[in-house]
Design a protein around this motif. Structure first.
Motif, short mmCIF file in Angstrom:
data_model
loop_
_atom_site.label_atom_id
_atom_site.label_comp_id
_atom_site.label_asym_id
_atom_site.label_seq_id
_atom_site.Cartn_x
_atom_site.Cartn_y
_atom_site.Cartn_z
N GLN A 104 0.85 -1.20 0.00
CA GLN A 104 0.00 0.00 0.00
C GLN A 104 0.88 1.24 0.00
O GLN A 104 1.94 1.22 0.63
CB GLN A 104 -0.93 0.00 1.22
N PRO A 105 0.54 2.28 -0.67
CA PRO A 105 -0.65 2.38 -1.51
C PRO A 105 -0.46 1.61 -2.82
O PRO A 105 0.62 1.58 -3.40
CB PRO A 105 -0.77 3.88 -1.78
N ALA A 106 -1.54 0.99 -3.26
CA ALA A 106 -1.50 0.15 -4.46
C ALA A 106 -1.08 0.94 -5.70
O ALA A 106 -0.32 0.46 -6.53
CB ALA A 106 -2.86 -0.51 -4.68
N THR A 151 -2.45 -6.09 -5.89
CA THR A 151 -2.23 -5.39 -7.16
C THR A 151 -1.47 -6.32 -8.09
O THR A 151 -0.45 -6.90 -7.70
CB THR A 151 -1.42 -4.10 -6.93
#
Length: 176
Positions: A104-106, A151
Motif C-alpha cells: 500500500q498504496p497500491a 495489485t
C-alpha cells in the motif's frame, strides 16, 4: 637459426604460429548455435509466497505457448509487504514479468513497477479490464489491475497482445 628467432622475421613466424593455433582451436571446438534460455520452475516460489501473504495468490494456470519462465523471486516491498516476481522470455523473445503484492498504496506500487504513473488506455482481457501504461524511453509496456487485496502488474518489452496473453492465463489460487 638465430636469425630465424629474432628480429622482424622472428616476429612474423611467432605471430603466424599463434594465429594458426587459434584457428585450429576454433576449427575443432564445438560451436553451439542453438539458443539457450535457462528455464526456472516457479511452482515452489509461488507456493512459498502463498504461505506468506493473507490472500489467494495469482499465478498463470499454464505458461503461454513458446514462453520460457526464466526468473522468479520473492522480495520485500515497501512497508514490509511481500512481492512476487515471475519473469519470462516470450515466444517473440521479448521480456515479460508478472508481479503481485498487497503493498500500500497500491497505486504507488503499480507506478513503481510500471516506471510510470500515466495511463494510456485500457486493455480488455476476457471480461477483465486492465489499465495500460507505456514508458517510451524504456520501451516498457505495462498492464495494471488493482484489486481490493492485491495489485497485479504485467510489464516488459513484450507487445500488448503478448502481455494480454499472459493476463488471460492468470487465475487466483485459493488461500491455503
Amino acid at each position: 637459426m638465430r636469425g630465424f628467432t629474432q628480429g622482424f622475421y622472428g616476429y612474423v613466424v611467432a605471430l603466424f604460429v599463434c594465429l594458426a593455433g587459434a584457428g585450429l582451436f576454433l576449427l575443432v571446438a564445438p560451436q553451439g548455435r542453438d539458443e539457450h534460455i535457462p528455464r526456472r520452475d516457479y511452482s515452489i516460489t509461488v507456493a512459498n509466497f502463498g504461505h506468506s501473504v493473507p490472500y489467494g495468490v495469482w499465478a498463470p494456470r499454464q505458461d503461454p505457448p513458446g514462453w520460457v519462465p526464466n526468473s522468479n523471486r520473492i522480495a520485500k516491498g515497501e512497508n514490509g509487504a511481500q512481492v512476487l516476481y515471475l519473469g519470462y522470455a516470450t515466444a517473440e523473445r521479448e521480456h515479460a514479468m508478472f508481479v503481485q503484492s498487497n503493498e500500500q498504496p497500491a497505486a504507488g506500487f503499480a507506478s513503481r513497477m510500471a516506471n510510470s504513473d500515466k495511463a494510456v488506455g485500457t486493455q480488455q482481457v476476457g471480461e477483465v479490464t486492465w489499465e495500460k501504461r507505456y514508458r517510451e524511453d524504456k520501451n516498457q509496456r505495462t498492464l495494471v489491475r488493482i484489486l481490493p487485496d492485491v495489485t497485479l502488474v504485467i510489464t516488459g518489452t513484450a507487445d500488448w497482445p503478448e502481455l494480454a496473453e499472459l493476463a488471460a492465463l492468470l487465475q487466483q489460487r485459493p488461500k491455503g
